[in-house]
Structure formats: C-alpha cells, structure tokens
Design a protein around this motif. Structure first.
Motif, short mmCIF file in Angstrom:
data_model
loop_
_atom_site.label_atom_id
_atom_site.label_comp_id
_atom_site.label_asym_id
_atom_site.label_seq_id
_atom_site.Cartn_x
_atom_site.Cartn_y
_atom_site.Cartn_z
N LEU A 47 6.10 -0.80 8.06
CA LEU A 47 5.42 0.42 7.45
C LEU A 47 7.26 1.33 7.21
N HIS A 48 6.94 2.16 6.05
CA HIS A 48 8.17 2.82 5.96
C HIS A 48 7.41 4.23 5.88
N VAL A 49 7.77 5.43 5.89
CA VAL A 49 7.67 6.72 5.71
C VAL A 49 8.96 7.97 5.59
N GLU A 50 8.44 8.16 4.08
CA GLU A 50 9.87 9.11 3.50
C GLU A 50 8.79 11.11 3.24
N SER A 51 9.85 11.20 3.25
CA SER A 51 9.24 12.62 2.86
C SER A 51 10.47 14.30 3.13
N THR A 52 10.48 14.82 2.29
CA THR A 52 11.18 15.92 2.58
C THR A 52 11.14 17.24 2.73
N ALA A 53 11.26 18.01 2.64
CA ALA A 53 11.27 19.29 2.63
C ALA A 53 10.49 19.96 1.21
N ASP A 54 9.46 20.74 1.33
CA ASP A 54 8.77 20.58 -0.82
C ASP A 54 9.02 19.67 -1.39
N SER A 55 9.07 18.39 -0.95
CA SER A 55 9.21 17.56 -2.24
C SER A 55 7.75 15.97 -1.48
N GLY A 56 7.04 16.78 -0.59
CA GLY A 56 5.98 15.64 -0.38
C GLY A 56 6.15 14.48 0.81
N SER A 57 5.72 13.64 0.73
CA SER A 57 5.49 12.03 1.57
C SER A 57 4.78 10.71 1.46
N VAL A 58 5.61 9.89 1.32
CA VAL A 58 5.16 8.82 0.88
C VAL A 58 5.48 7.57 2.12
N ILE A 59 4.01 7.31 2.03
CA ILE A 59 3.56 6.50 3.46
C ILE A 59 3.76 3.91 2.62
N HIS A 60 4.96 3.77 2.83
CA HIS A 60 4.87 2.45 2.18
C HIS A 60 4.51 1.56 2.62
N LEU A 61 3.36 0.59 2.64
CA LEU A 61 3.19 -0.38 3.40
C LEU A 61 3.07 -1.79 2.78
N HIS A 62 3.90 -3.13 3.50
CA HIS A 62 4.74 -3.99 3.00
C HIS A 62 4.32 -5.20 3.45
N VAL A 63 2.97 -6.20 3.04
CA VAL A 63 2.77 -7.16 3.75
C VAL A 63 3.40 -7.96 2.99
N GLY A 64 4.01 -9.28 3.36
CA GLY A 64 4.47 -10.20 2.81
C GLY A 64 3.57 -11.17 2.55
N LEU A 98 0.83 -1.44 0.12
CA LEU A 98 -0.24 0.11 0.06
C LEU A 98 0.63 1.43 -0.13
N THR A 99 0.57 1.98 -1.15
CA THR A 99 1.51 3.01 -1.16
C THR A 99 0.91 4.81 -1.04
N ILE A 100 0.93 5.63 -0.26
CA ILE A 100 0.22 6.36 -0.40
C ILE A 100 1.28 7.88 -0.10
N ARG A 101 1.11 8.31 -1.73
CA ARG A 101 1.74 9.75 -2.63
C ARG A 101 1.00 10.43 -2.50
N ASP A 102 2.05 11.89 -1.74
CA ASP A 102 1.18 13.13 -1.63
C ASP A 102 2.25 13.99 -2.44
N ASN A 103 1.78 15.44 -2.34
CA ASN A 103 2.76 16.62 -3.53
C ASN A 103 3.14 17.37 -2.45
N GLY A 104 2.14 17.32 -1.10
CA GLY A 104 2.56 18.57 0.06
C GLY A 104 3.78 19.05 0.32
N ARG A 105 3.65 19.72 1.71
CA ARG A 105 5.01 20.35 1.99
C ARG A 105 6.31 19.29 2.56
N GLY A 106 5.66 18.46 2.75
CA GLY A 106 6.44 17.26 3.76
C GLY A 106 6.43 17.91 5.21
N PHE A 107 7.53 16.62 5.47
CA PHE A 107 7.87 17.10 7.12
C PHE A 107 9.16 17.08 7.78
N ASP A 108 9.92 16.39 9.31
CA ASP A 108 11.15 16.17 9.41
C ASP A 108 11.04 14.56 9.78
#
Length: 608
Positions: free
Chosen positions: A582-599, A546-556
């Motif tokens: 569960l993996h959360v990736e985000s950088t400033a002004d580049s949005g966020s990506v939440i990645h969930l992997h169930v084997g 499951l991947t949820i991707r946005d183009n928002g402002r991101g966060f630390d």
C-alpha cells in the motif's frame, strides 16, 4: 719494498707531465718515422744515381773505345781509362779484345767487394766503311763500389736525424711553454678554487678566462658551486627542521642497536621513561647490567620482526619506567639504512598508550556487558516479533470472524427482517384498502406504509454496508456498487474503471480490497473536499492494482502516520494480511493517490 710499476708511475704524474710525455712519444714516433723514410729515400736516390752513372760511363766507353781497340792502340785505350779512373766510386775498368783477351785494366783505390759493387758490361762494336755490318771486337767492363754512396748516405742520415731532433726539441719546448701557460695555469687555478669549494667556501668562483673546454669547465664548476651552496643551505635548513621536529616531537624517537642499547633518543623518549634528559637515558642504557628500556627478549623479537616483515607497525610493548612503573607503548620502526645484510640499528617512534590501553580494557568490559545486553534484547525482540506475529494472526482471524459475522448479520437482516417488513408492508396495504378514503385511519395507514418503506430502505442500506451483496458477484461489481453508493450519498462524482479481465479472487482477498477502497472513499468524503474521485482496478500479469485518485486538498502523509491515523493503520493492516503493498501519495492542493498492489504470487497463494 715499494714496486714502481709503469701504471703506478703514470698515476703519480701530473696532467701536464702526462701531456708532455704523450706529446714527446708521439712526436718521437712521427719524427723517427719521417727520418727513417727520408733516409731510405735518400739512400735509394743515391744508389739509383750510382747505377745510372755506371751505365752512362759503360755506354760512353763502349762507343769511344771502338776505334782504338780496332787499331789495337793501347795508349789511346789507357788514356781514356785513366781519364775516368779518378772517379771515387771506381773499382775497376777492364777492356777485353775478342781475339787477344784483356787489353787494358785500371783499378781504383777501393777493394773489390763482390757484395757492394755495381757492374756494367758493354760490347765494343766497330762499324766498317760502306755497307758492311757492325762487328763486335771486344767488351768493356765497368765496376763501381757502393761504399762511397753508403758513406754519403750515412752523412745525410745524420744530418736528417739532427735536423729532426732539433725540430722536435723546439716543438717540445714551445708546446711545454704553451701548455704551461694555456692548460697547466688555468687547471692549477681551477684546482685551487675546487679545493676552496671542497673545504666549504661556497663563495669561491673560478675565473672564466676563455671559451674553450677549460672555460666551460670553469663555468660548470661555478654552477656546481652554486648548486652545492643551495643544496648545503637547504640541507642545513632541513637539518634544523629535522632537529626541531625530533626535539619537539611528542612521540619518543630512538635508535636501538642489536645489543639493546640506545644510541640516540629525543627528549620525549626520556620523559616517557622517567629521565630528565636524553643523555641520562642513553648513559643508563649503556651502563645497565641489563638493557634499558628494552629487555633482551624484546630486542630479539623486534629485530626478528624487522627481518621478516621489513618494518614494524603498531607493535605494542610493555616497558618499565625509571621508577619501576609499567607502561604500555606503541612502536613503529624500520631498519637503519645499510647496503646489503641485516640492518644493525632500529630507528623508530614510540607513543605512550597506557591510558588508551586502560580505556580499551574498560571498553572491552563494557563491550562484553553490552553484548550480553544486546543478546538479551535480541531474544526479547524475537519474542516480541513472535508475539506480534501471533497478534497479527489473531487480528486476521478476528477480521475474518468479523467479516463472517457481518455477512451472517447482513443475511439475517436481509432475509428475516426484510421478509417481516415486506409482510408488514403488504398487511398495511391490505388494511388501507379496507379503510375509507380521506379518513383519518386511511391517512394513518399511508403514513405507516411510508414508514415501513423507509425502514426497508434503511435495512437494505445497513445490510449492504455490513456485507455488500455485490461481493457475491465479484470484486469489480462490488467496487462499481461502492462508487455508485458514494456518488449517491456524498454528492461527489465518482467513476469506476476496470482495466483488463475481471479478477477472480478468494472472498477474504476481495473483501480486504473492498474494505480498503471503502475506507479510502470515506476519508475522501470526510476530509478531502474533492470534486472528483476515480477508482481504477487493473488486472495484469504482474497482479492486481487498485488506484483511488481524488483532486482534493491533500494532506501530510508523514504527519498522519505519526499521528496514528486509524484509517491509514487499518488500511495498512488489511494490505499486510493479504501480502499486498500500500502506497499513499499526497501533496497540498494536489489531491491524493492511494495505490494498492497485490502481486501475482500473492494472488496465487491466496487462491490456494
């Protein structure tokens, strides 16, 4: 009694004498061989000449005596023989007639020696007048002695020998003088320079007098003197450095024999054992009734260890100082250099490790105490882990109960309250039909119907958020409904994508994935300030992603985790409950990506 063998005599001679003796022997051999062959050649020449002369005389007499012998003229025969008789080599002239026997005989002064004579016999033939054949009328016998030739040969041999001897003597004298001038003199000067160099005078140099072997030898001796001077200088410098190192070393340096006595020691060794100078320590070690500082048992142990291992590294000993204070030392040693056999000495370094030994004892006690504390802490950690696992199990159980309660409440609201509101709406509609148009009561009835419809929408919305009805039709349907609901309420474009076949999951797993997606979209709506959101569900052989991707402002992400973000904590806990990553990736002004992997294995276990 001293036995003078030829080898001993040859060794005792000087090089000049050896060369002269060798030259004398060589020249004597060559000259003797030459004299021998020259004398033999002369002897052969004289004997051949004697035989040739006897042959010529015999031939001459055979021709000249033909006429006198035919006429039997004895006087003529005797005259011819007497003319040749004075020849010193003559032993006998004899003329024999064929029918009369011996006609004439003349003997010389030499005795008739059968072994040392030369005999020639020739026939005397007479040639008659006309064509008559030659006729043998007698023979002549000529006998010469070899004694005269041998005497002459002996005299010639003497002359040759004396000539060769004179030549050898002159050659020997000339060679002696030349060798003494050209070899013995330069060699003597070389010996003098070598002796000076050997005595330590490295400034001495040989004079190169020629370009021959002696000159090359002198050049090499000079080069050797330069290298010796350089090596000796380096050796002295190294010796001073070594002495300085030994004298100023902080470690004790010593040389120990097998009897336990110290043969050498440096100041650090003396100070280590409580002595003022190394000489006092060495004297005390030699004069003590027992070995100092090593006991006999320690000495035997050290040499035995040296014999077995070849060196001693990091060996710790307990020694006693001059005042009786015990100290601990660490010893590194090896055997003194010898050719074959066991080394008679042990040379090594000694370091005082008493303070370190005490520190090690203290550290050992602290280590034991720390090990006890660590064991206690591990036991506490095991109990904490067990408690955490029980808490997680309780949390999973409470979450399941909460979801079940939400499902039950949603069904009751949907079924009971929804039916009541629907019935109330119908009653209001019937009431409205009984009222006159444009009356106050009719307007009130319309308002009541609108309120009932809004209440029905609110009830449906509450029921959907408590337990989306779309979950009853699968995870894909629920996520699609969630994206539409987010787009409707947040006014942000949200698109759902399904890749692969729709997964069939147990209710608990599908609910957990749905709640993680719901919390992610809630965070996007609250904080991201995004203009687009994509929700992707991918089902492959490796499992469900499951991947949820946005183009928002991101966060630390790190700051959010350290700040105990309850949204992220809840999502992480829900992922752990279904054994997902569960993996959360985000950088400033580049949005966020939440990645969930169930084997795939986790899906199988949850299905079971």
């Amino acid at each position: 009694m001293i036995r003078f063998s030829p080898r001993y005599l040859l060794r005792s001679l000087s090089l000049h004498t050896k060369l002269m003796v060798a030259l004398a022997v060589l020249v004597a051999l060559v000259a003797g061989t030459f004299a021998y062959f020259a004398a033999e050649h002369e002897r052969e020449r004289r004997l051949v000449a004697l035989e040739q002369r006897a042959t010529r005389i015999a031939d001459l007499l055979s021709r000249s005596l033909a006429q006198p012998l035919w006429n039997v003229d004895r006087n003529a025969i005797d005259e011819q023989l007497a003319a040749l008789a004075p020849n010193p080599e003559v032993i006998e002239f004899t003329v024999t007639a064929a029918n009369y026997g011996i006609v004439s005989t003349i003997k010389g002064p030499h005795p008739n020696d059968p072994a040392g004579r030369v005999v020639r016999i020739r026939s005397i033939e007479y040639t008659p007048l006309g064509d008559a054949p030659r006729e043998k009328i007698g023979e002549v016998r000529v006998v010469f002695t070899r004694a005269v030739a041998e005497q002459a040969i002996g005299a010639a041999r003497g002359v040759i020998l004396w000539t060769v001897a004179a030549f050898v003597a002159m050659l020997y004298v000339a060679t002696f003088v030349l060798l003494k001038r050209m070899v013995y003199g330069p060699i003597s000067r070389l010996e003098e320079m070598v002796d000076r160099i050997a005595s330590g005078d490295f400034q001495a140099r040989c004079i190169v007098e020629s370009g021959d072997e002696l000159g090359l030898l002198a050049t090499r001796v000079n080069a050797m003197a330069d290298r010796l001077h350089h090596s000796t200088t380096s050796l002295r410098i190294n010796e001073r450095k070594y002495r300085s190192i030994v004298e100023n070393a902080l470690e004790g340096i010593f040389l120990l024999d097998r009897c336990g006595r110290l043969n050498e020691a440096n100041p650090a060794m003396a100070r280590l054992l409580g002595y003022e100078t190394p000489a006092e320590l060495i004297a005390a070690s030699a004069a003590a009734s027992y070995s100092l500082p090593f006991s006999p048992a320690q000495t035997r142990k050290l040499f035995e260890s040296l014999r077995v291992t070849g060196e001693i590294i990091g060996f710790e000993l307990r020694l006693t100082c001059r005042d009786g204070t015990p100290i601990w030392v660490q010893l590194n040693a090896r055997g003194a250099s010898v050719i074959g056999g066991d080394p008679p000495f042990l040379e090594g370094l000694m370091t005082d490790v008493t303070a370190r030994k005490r520190s090690m004892e203290t550290l050992r006690r602290h280590r034991d105490q720390l090990e006890q504390e660590v064991a206690e802490r591990k036991r506490t950690e095991v109990e904490l882990l067990a408690s955490r696992e029980r808490l997680r199990q309780l949390s999973a159980h409470l979450e399941a109960i909460r979801e079940e309660e939400r499902k039950r409440i949603a069904m009751e609201i949907h079924d009971d309250l929804g039916q009541l509101l629907t019935a109330l709406k119908m009653d209001v509609s019937l009431l409205r039909m009984q009222l006159a148009n444009d009356s106050a009561a009719s307007h009130k009835a319309d308002g009541m119907r609108d309120l009932v419809e809004k209440t029905i929408g609110i009830v449906r919305n509450v029921a959907s958020h408590l337990r989306p009805a779309a979950l009853n039709f699968g995870l894909a349907s629920a996520l699609d409904w969630l994206a539409q609901d987010f787009r409707r309420h947040a006014r942000i474009p949200c698109h759902f994508h399904l890749e692969g076949p729709e997964p069939r999951l147990p209710d608990a797993c599908a609910t957990a994935i749905f709640r993680i997606a719901q919390e992610s979209l809630t965070n996007v709506a609250r904080h991201a300030n995004a203009s687009r959101v994509d929700v992707t569900l991918c089902h492959t052989e490796r499992g469900i992603e499951l991947t949820i991707r946005d183009n928002g402002r991101g966060f630390d992400v790190v700051a959010a985790r350290d700040g105990y973000s309850y949204g992220l904590l809840g999502m992480t806990e829900r992922a752990r409950l279904i054994d997902a990553q569960l993996h959360v990736e985000s950088t400033a002004d580049s949005g966020s990506v939440i990645h969930l992997h169930v084997g795939a294995n986790s899906v199988s276990l949850l299905s079971e």
